[in-house]
Scaffold this motif. Structure first.
Motif, mmCIF file in Angstrom:
data_model
loop_
_atom_site.group_PDB
_atom_site.id
_atom_site.type_symbol
_atom_site.label_atom_id
_atom_site.label_comp_id
_atom_site.label_asym_id
_atom_site.label_seq_id
_atom_site.Cartn_x
_atom_site.Cartn_y
_atom_site.Cartn_z
ATOM 1 N N ARG A 269 78.090 21.025 60.200
ATOM 2 C CA ARG A 269 77.346 19.988 60.985
ATOM 3 C C ARG A 269 75.921 20.102 60.395
ATOM 4 N NH1 ARG A 269 77.576 20.408 67.131
ATOM 5 N NH2 ARG A 269 79.598 19.507 66.865
ATOM 6 N N LYS A 270 75.179 19.130 60.203
ATOM 7 C CA LYS A 270 74.058 18.932 59.708
ATOM 8 C C LYS A 270 72.976 18.187 60.174
ATOM 9 C CE LYS A 270 73.269 21.092 56.879
ATOM 10 N NZ LYS A 270 72.691 22.681 57.245
ATOM 11 N N LEU A 271 71.576 18.755 60.760
ATOM 12 C CA LEU A 271 70.729 17.816 61.374
ATOM 13 C C LEU A 271 69.334 18.137 60.690
ATOM 14 C CD1 LEU A 271 70.204 15.972 63.831
ATOM 15 C CD2 LEU A 271 69.845 17.699 65.280
ATOM 16 N N VAL A 272 68.601 16.962 60.107
ATOM 17 C CA VAL A 272 67.226 17.368 59.491
ATOM 18 C C VAL A 272 66.449 16.449 60.050
ATOM 19 C CG1 VAL A 272 66.337 17.468 57.372
ATOM 20 C CG2 VAL A 272 68.685 17.804 57.602
ATOM 21 N N PHE A 273 65.161 16.988 60.425
ATOM 22 C CA PHE A 273 64.229 16.021 60.708
ATOM 23 C C PHE A 273 62.907 16.435 59.733
ATOM 24 C CE2 PHE A 273 66.464 16.749 64.621
ATOM 25 C CZ PHE A 273 66.513 15.405 65.205
ATOM 26 N N SER A 274 61.915 15.395 59.689
ATOM 27 C CA SER A 274 60.710 15.287 59.058
ATOM 28 C C SER A 274 59.803 14.444 59.616
ATOM 29 C CB SER A 274 60.877 15.112 57.494
ATOM 30 O OG SER A 274 61.241 13.962 57.167
ATOM 31 N N ILE A 959 50.114 16.472 43.476
ATOM 32 C CA ILE A 959 50.489 17.698 43.890
ATOM 33 C C ILE A 959 51.454 17.648 45.223
ATOM 34 C CG2 ILE A 959 48.497 18.574 43.085
ATOM 35 C CD1 ILE A 959 47.674 19.244 46.156
ATOM 36 N N SER A 960 52.229 18.914 45.001
ATOM 37 C CA SER A 960 52.929 19.278 46.397
ATOM 38 C C SER A 960 53.114 20.665 46.467
ATOM 39 C CB SER A 960 54.485 18.512 46.275
ATOM 40 O OG SER A 960 55.236 19.138 47.516
ATOM 41 N N VAL A 961 52.636 21.097 47.717
ATOM 42 C CA VAL A 961 52.615 22.370 48.270
ATOM 43 C C VAL A 961 53.609 22.611 49.379
ATOM 44 C CG1 VAL A 961 51.241 24.537 48.696
ATOM 45 C CG2 VAL A 961 50.415 22.802 47.051
ATOM 46 N N GLY A 962 54.422 23.620 49.467
ATOM 47 C CA GLY A 962 55.418 23.977 50.471
ATOM 48 C C GLY A 962 55.397 25.354 51.092
ATOM 49 N N TYR A 963 55.341 25.624 52.318
ATOM 50 C CA TYR A 963 55.426 27.099 52.822
ATOM 51 C C TYR A 963 56.581 26.931 53.703
ATOM 52 C CZ TYR A 963 54.728 31.321 55.288
ATOM 53 O OH TYR A 963 54.618 32.743 55.787
ATOM 54 N N LEU A 969 62.190 25.794 59.309
ATOM 55 C CA LEU A 969 60.888 24.912 59.217
ATOM 56 C C LEU A 969 60.057 25.084 58.129
ATOM 57 C CD1 LEU A 969 59.498 25.730 62.951
ATOM 58 C CD2 LEU A 969 60.662 23.869 62.247
ATOM 59 N N LYS A 970 59.496 23.956 57.549
ATOM 60 C CA LYS A 970 58.881 24.081 56.498
ATOM 61 C C LYS A 970 57.704 23.349 56.348
ATOM 62 C CE LYS A 970 58.942 23.339 51.284
ATOM 63 N NZ LYS A 970 59.699 23.096 50.120
ATOM 64 N N ARG A 1001 42.833 7.818 46.807
ATOM 65 C CA ARG A 1001 43.624 9.098 46.950
ATOM 66 C C ARG A 1001 44.271 9.218 48.149
ATOM 67 N NH1 ARG A 1001 38.940 11.662 46.700
ATOM 68 N NH2 ARG A 1001 38.897 12.098 44.716
ATOM 69 N N ARG A 1002 45.633 9.785 48.439
ATOM 70 C CA ARG A 1002 46.088 9.998 49.792
ATOM 71 C C ARG A 1002 46.536 11.333 49.765
ATOM 72 N NH1 ARG A 1002 48.233 5.549 52.143
ATOM 73 N NH2 ARG A 1002 49.849 6.587 53.162
ATOM 74 N N ILE A 1003 46.163 11.920 50.874
ATOM 75 C CA ILE A 1003 46.641 13.509 50.902
ATOM 76 C C ILE A 1003 47.346 13.330 52.436
ATOM 77 C CG2 ILE A 1003 45.620 15.598 51.839
ATOM 78 C CD1 ILE A 1003 45.053 14.688 49.113
ATOM 79 N N SER A 1004 48.652 14.237 52.513
ATOM 80 C CA SER A 1004 49.442 13.985 53.472
ATOM 81 C C SER A 1004 49.664 15.630 54.135
ATOM 82 C CB SER A 1004 50.692 13.105 53.251
ATOM 83 O OG SER A 1004 51.448 13.796 52.272
ATOM 84 N N LEU A 1005 50.091 15.517 55.230
ATOM 85 C CA LEU A 1005 50.715 17.048 55.777
ATOM 86 C C LEU A 1005 51.937 16.721 56.462
ATOM 87 C CD1 LEU A 1005 50.029 20.045 56.356
ATOM 88 C CD2 LEU A 1005 48.969 19.033 58.218
ATOM 89 N N GLY A 1006 52.751 17.649 56.280
ATOM 90 C CA GLY A 1006 54.355 17.275 56.935
ATOM 91 C C GLY A 1006 54.703 18.456 57.155
ATOM 92 N N ILE A 1007 56.150 18.360 58.141
ATOM 93 C CA ILE A 1007 56.697 19.508 58.639
ATOM 94 C C ILE A 1007 58.229 18.975 58.606
ATOM 95 C CG2 ILE A 1007 56.497 18.833 60.820
ATOM 96 C CD1 ILE A 1007 56.518 22.016 61.589
ATOM 97 N N ARG A 1008 59.298 19.880 58.007
ATOM 98 C CA ARG A 1008 60.541 19.511 57.995
ATOM 99 C C ARG A 1008 61.235 20.668 58.785
ATOM 100 N NH1 ARG A 1008 59.918 17.322 52.396
ATOM 101 N NH2 ARG A 1008 60.254 19.356 51.746
ATOM 102 N N ALA A 1009 62.345 20.089 59.405
ATOM 103 C CA ALA A 1009 63.245 21.176 60.085
ATOM 104 C C ALA A 1009 64.442 20.739 59.881
ATOM 105 C CB ALA A 1009 62.987 20.980 61.681
ATOM 106 N N ASP A 1010 65.333 22.157 59.516
ATOM 107 C CA ASP A 1010 66.829 21.737 59.173
ATOM 108 C C ASP A 1010 67.480 22.672 60.155
ATOM 109 O OD1 ASP A 1010 66.647 20.431 56.402
ATOM 110 O OD2 ASP A 1010 65.308 22.312 56.136
ATOM 111 N N PHE A 1011 68.486 21.987 60.716
ATOM 112 C CA PHE A 1011 69.526 22.653 61.627
ATOM 113 C C PHE A 1011 71.029 22.760 61.108
ATOM 114 C CE2 PHE A 1011 65.603 21.301 64.123
ATOM 115 C CZ PHE A 1011 65.085 22.535 64.483
#
Length: 1011
Positions: A269-274, A959-963, A969-970, A1001-1011
């Motif tokens: 089962r997979k559930l993903v949010f961003s 650019i893209s930077v992820g932590y 959570l990312k 220019r466009r700058i974005s901040l996001g969060i993703r969750a994987d379950f």
């Protein structure tokens, strides 16, 4: 320790699933290589997972496997002679074990690399293995490796991106996600990627399909408007550059094959949010974006849904519209206007006019058409969703229903302060500067700085409301036996598009001076005492009209296909591995309705506002207050204008609607039946394994075009037949194809392809319709007799694959293109009455008639494509995690533009050079990427069919930077166009700029969750 080696599994929106499209096709060819790489490739194609001990199995070299075989047969041939066998633990898990107890396994091939994970040995005596965990891989480098595996296993030339790559870059839509692929570039419009070009060729030369169904998007042609699709709902895209007989025809440049996810692509089962917020530097707005995916399976059934929604507010400041206008505009005018223009030219320049009515002479003298200072605000509301219901009782049978629906609504406000030099009341007053040198090779003289007697100064408040709804449904059957496979598909793709346009127009006629400046143009007061400050005199501007147009397009396509593959192992024909037969039927239709109406008073038919109401009679706002983000950034100018919000409420009287014009209606129906056959061969030439795919596709097409045919009335006006008329046409063709690979050495692949393909004419070009350009005295008609454009093409390339997913590749391709569609002069309509906006007669003119026709002769396109993808740890262990991905495409073409002056120019949209470069670093917690994408200059259009208008080369840094906070959570930080590049263009020479615009220019901040 027992572990499962999970090959090419990644999560959507953060990491891609097993590659969905490949799992629904016959297995592609697998070259001779080490065992782990062969199983890795097979896993990506089928979704199978393999459990084995690296120590016990070793890593022997396996033989080359041709395309078209069932997975069981592939495994049998792969393991033949290795002392190993395969055995299914369940529908998706296969164990690799010794052929018999106590049988020793061969030693690993020298230099081969063992799998990155070390699965434990299978239990003896066939005991079922207890699986402790599944290792999930979702990194950007892994997605690049998956794309390389797809490229290697494909019999033809192709490139791919998968969901991790699509999701992990800061793209605003699917078009921008594809621009990083070799040979792929995009067209930008006000800072947003729209249409896709492959190998520099125009976008209409590219065929697009989603889940094997050609896609409708509501565009006027066959090219797909990629900006309507959210990249988050897409799982994989492959650009097929050399077709096989089984590929639907229609891509001279290439076939873009898009696929979405299915439930059995996942093991659990997979559930993903961003969620994401993006800030635009000019509009200063923050735009939200949300997406999720949910998938689950129970027994033989599985279901998946995904959804993405995004809002975007983008502002573009532009100085534009500074195109060439031929002096026939003034010299050909009746009365004193033409005579004065002739006198001023001869007085202020060295040019002597022989016959001012001769357009062959007057078209070589040009001046500025218009200078516009413009602010655009584009607000987009986009959503897309997919759903998949799958019945899969085993690995040999599946029945899947796929759906994709979405909407793309845009409202664009455009505010213009413009000076129309070529007004119908004006002529030349003084020529301050002219240029007879820059374009002397064409015999042209450019009037650089001119004062005019009666420039039409304009304040324009324009509003464009576009609504696109698309939907696609398909039912797929995949059924296989030991030596055969049956695939069938039935589907529908449709789009409904409505465009509502309005333009509130106020004008003031007065003398002024217009000239080119460093990167644009400007209009200033002239020496004439009647001249005025155009930006700060609202009472001088009189209401002319509130213009409205309404267009509705319905684009529908039905398709059905059946495909049967039989594999062989014949003693008398050992090279023959499979034969594939298929048939496809498509029914496509496009219907268009269009109307326009001008409001000139407070009620229907009233003209009370014309020349009585002034700009100052409406509530005015500073341009910096109407639009978000403050004042106009290009020249330090400010002006007062009417907002579109006010105009729509104040000028559209109760009960107003824009009626459709019967004369603008057309409908085109197209039925296509295709039959194809192809065969796969595998054999050795000496010690070199060779795979060959050969086939042919027969295509039969019938077209029925209907509309209201134009006729000329007795008073010189243009009318239309009372009832629609139609015309039928048909054509057929046989399209052969040949693709081959030869593995010259371990990981060194020689690839070659030859084929004939075709691109049908745009449905708008074959429609019965007539479009009038009143300012240029021209009619443009459709042509139901158009034939498709065809190409004979071949390509040869060399590819070096490295054990860690690295790739170095280069190829040379050549295309000979026949039947290119161009607009051509086909006749004259004499004595056409042209009216001004207020209903008064402007004059009686002869109108040229142009139609799209198939050009005579053959055009040639040559190109070189280079591709490098290198994890830098290849060179030194200290560089682990670092890598680069780069590609370069160079094009040389005899494809010509349509300049009536005989000026040699590339076809509009064709760029000679494109290249992309990405550098990345990643570890378990952190990843970073920087990318530069470049498209060389190209001809955007040909003004008045005479003067090529170029779009300057454009390069952009993203650019893209992820932590990764934890396993679920990312956080991501992304930037688009960090260096704030501008978009610019010119007519024929950079000293004559036509456009200079900035979208920020466009700058974005996001969060993703994987379950």
């Amino acid at each position: 320790m027992r572990r499962l080696l999970a090959l090419s599994i990644a999560l959507a929106l953060h990491a891609s699933p097993v590659i969905a499209q490949q799992s629904r096709m016959s297995v592609e060819a697998i070259p001779a290589q080490s065992l782990d790489r062969s199983l890795n490739s097979l896993s990506r194609q089928t979704g199978l997972q393999f459990v084995y001990s690296a120590q016990a199995a070793g890593n022997p070299r396996t033989r080359a496997i041709p395309a078209g075989l069932a997975p069981d047969e592939v495994l049998t041939q792969l393991l033949s002679g290795t002392g190993l066998r395969h055995r299914y633990l369940n529908d998706t898990t296969v164990t690799i074990e010794a052929d018999a107890p106590q049988t020793s396994t061969p030693a690993a091939t020298p230099g081969a690399t063992a799998p990155s994970q070390a699965p434990a040995a299978p239990q003896p005596d066939g005991a079922v293995l207890e699986l402790e965990s599944i290792q999930v891989v979702g990194s950007y480098s892994r997605s690049l490796e998956q794309a390389v595996d797809l490229k290697r296993s494909n019999i033809g030339f192709s490139d791919s991106v998968v969901a991790t790559d699509v999701a992990d870059f800061p793209e605003q839509n699917l078009a921008e996600a594809l621009q990083r692929m070799p040979g792929v570039s995009i067209e930008r419009n006000k800072g947003l990627g729209t249409r896709v070009s492959v190998r520099g060729l125009p976008s209409e030369y590219t065929q697009v399909s989603i889940n094997d169904l050609a896609t409708a998007s509501g565009s006027g042609g066959r090219d797909v408007e990629f900006d309507i699709f959210a990249s988050e709902i897409i799982q994989q895209v492959t650009v097929q550059k050399s077709p096989t007989a089984a590929d639907e025809e229609g891509g001279i440049a290439g076939n873009v094959k898009i696929s979405t996810a299915r439930p059995f692509d996942y093991d659990d089962r997979k559930l993903v949010f961003s969620a994401e917020g993006a800030h635009n530097s000019i509009s200063e707005e923050v735009d939200p974006k949300f997406a999720f995916l949910a998938a689950d399976t129970w027994g033989d059934w599985g279901a998946l849904v995904s959804f993405s929604t995004a809002k975007r507010t983008n502002r573009t400041d532009s100085t534009s519209g500074i195109n060439f206008r031929p002096m026939s505009r003034f010299l050909g005018a009746s009365g004193t206007r033409g005579a004065q223009a002739e006198a001023v030219i001869e007085r202020d320049t060295d040019v002597v006019i022989g016959n001012r009515a001769n357009t062959d002479e007057s078209n070589l003298i040009v001046f500025q058409d218009k200078v516009g200072d413009r602010v655009y605000v584009n607000e987009q509301d986009k959503w897309g969703a997919t759903a998949s219901l799958q019945f899969k009782p085993g690995s040999r049978f599946s029945l899947t229903f796929d759906a994709m629906v979405g909407g793309y609504d845009t409202t664009e406000d455009e505010y213009d302060a413009a000076a129309y030099s070529a007004s119908s009341r004006s002529t030349l007053e003084t020529i301050h500067e002219y240029d007879a040198d820059t374009l002397s090779q064409y015999g042209m003289v450019v009037l650089r700085d001119v004062s005019y007697t009666a420039t039409q100064h304009e304040f324009l408040s324009k509003e464009r409301i576009n609504q696109t709804d698309y939907q696609q449904y398909s039912l797929d059957l995949d059924w296989r036996g030991d030596t055969w496979r049956l695939d069938a598909m039935a589907g529908y793709s449709g789009a409904e598009k409505t465009s509502d346009f309005s333009n509130l127009k106020h004008v003031a006629y007065a003398p002024s001076r217009t000239r080119w400046t460093g990167n644009s143009g400007e209009t200033i007061p002239s020496a004439n005492p009647a001249s005025f400050d155009m930006y700060n005199s609202p009472r001088r501007y009189l209401f002319e009209a509130y213009e409205t147009t309404l267009e509705a397009i319905s684009d529908d396509k039905y398709a059905a296909q059946v495909d049967f593959t039989q594999t062989f192992d014949l003693a008398f024909a050992p090279a023959l591995r499979s034969i594939q037969l298929g048939a496809r039927y498509t029914d496509k239709s496009k219907e268009r309705q269009y109307g326009e109406l001008k409001i000139t008073g407070p009620s229907a038919g009233s003209t009370a506002w014309v020349n009585t109401r002034t700009l100052a009679d409406s509530p005015l706002q500073s341009i910096g207050d109407i639009v978000p983000g403050g004042g106009y950034s290009m020249k330090g100018l400010d002006w007062m204008q009417v907002s579109n919000e006010y105009a729509r409420g104040a000028f559209r009287y109760p009960g107003f609607f824009t009626p459709f014009d019967d004369g603008q209606y057309y409908r085109v129906d197209e039925d296509v039946t295709a039959l194809y056959a192809m065969a796969d061969f595998a054999f050795d030439i000496g010690r070199v394994p060779v795979s060959v795919n050969a086939g042919a596709r027969y295509v039969d097409t019938s077209v029925n075009s209907s509309g209201f045919h134009p006729v000329q009335n007795a008073d010189g006006s243009t009318g239309y037949t009372d009832t629609p008329v139609s015309k039928k046409g048909s054509y057929d063709d046989l399209l052969p194809s040949l693709n081959a690979t030869a593995e010259l050495a371990d990981g060194l692949l020689l690839r070659a392809a030859a084929s004939e393909t075709m691109m049908r004419p745009a449905l708008t070009d074959v429609a019965y319709k007539r479009t009038a350009s009143w300012s240029s005295f021209r009619f443009t008609d459709g042509n139901p007799d158009l034939l498709p454009t065809s190409a004979k093409q071949w390509e040869i390339g060399i590819e070096k694959y490295f054990y860690n997913g690295g790739l170095l590749a280069g190829s040379y391709f050549r295309k000979k293109i026949d039947g290119v569609v161009i607009n051509s002069f086909t006749g004259i309509v004499p004595d056409v009455a042209v009216y001004n906006a207020n209903g008064t007669l402007n004059g009686i003119y002869d109108f040229d008639v142009y139609q799209p026709v198939n050009a005579d002769g053959t055009y040639e396109v040559d190109g070189i494509e280079l591709n490098a993808q290198l994890p830098l740890e290849t060179f030194h262990a200290a560089l682990e995690g670092f890598g680069i991905a780069a590609n370069y495409t160079w094009l040389d073409s005899s494809l010509a533009g349509e300049s009536d002056l005989g000026i040699r120019t590339p076809m509009p949209g064709l760029a000679e050079k494109t290249y992309n470069f990405t550098a990345y670093y990643e570890n378990d917690r952190f990843d970073a990427r920087v990318s530069y994408n470049h498209k060389g200059e190209y001809v955007e259009s040909i003004g008045y069919a005479m003067y090529p208008i170029w779009r300057d080369a454009y390069g952009q840094v993203d650019i893209s930077v992820g932590y990764r906070i934890n396993d679920q959570l990312k956080l991501t930080l992304k930037g688009i166009n960090l260096t704030d590049e501008v978009t610019s263009g010119y007519t024929m020479d950079p000293s004559f700029p036509t456009m200079y615009e900035r979208s920020g220019r466009r700058i974005s901040l996001g969060i993703r969750a994987d379950f």
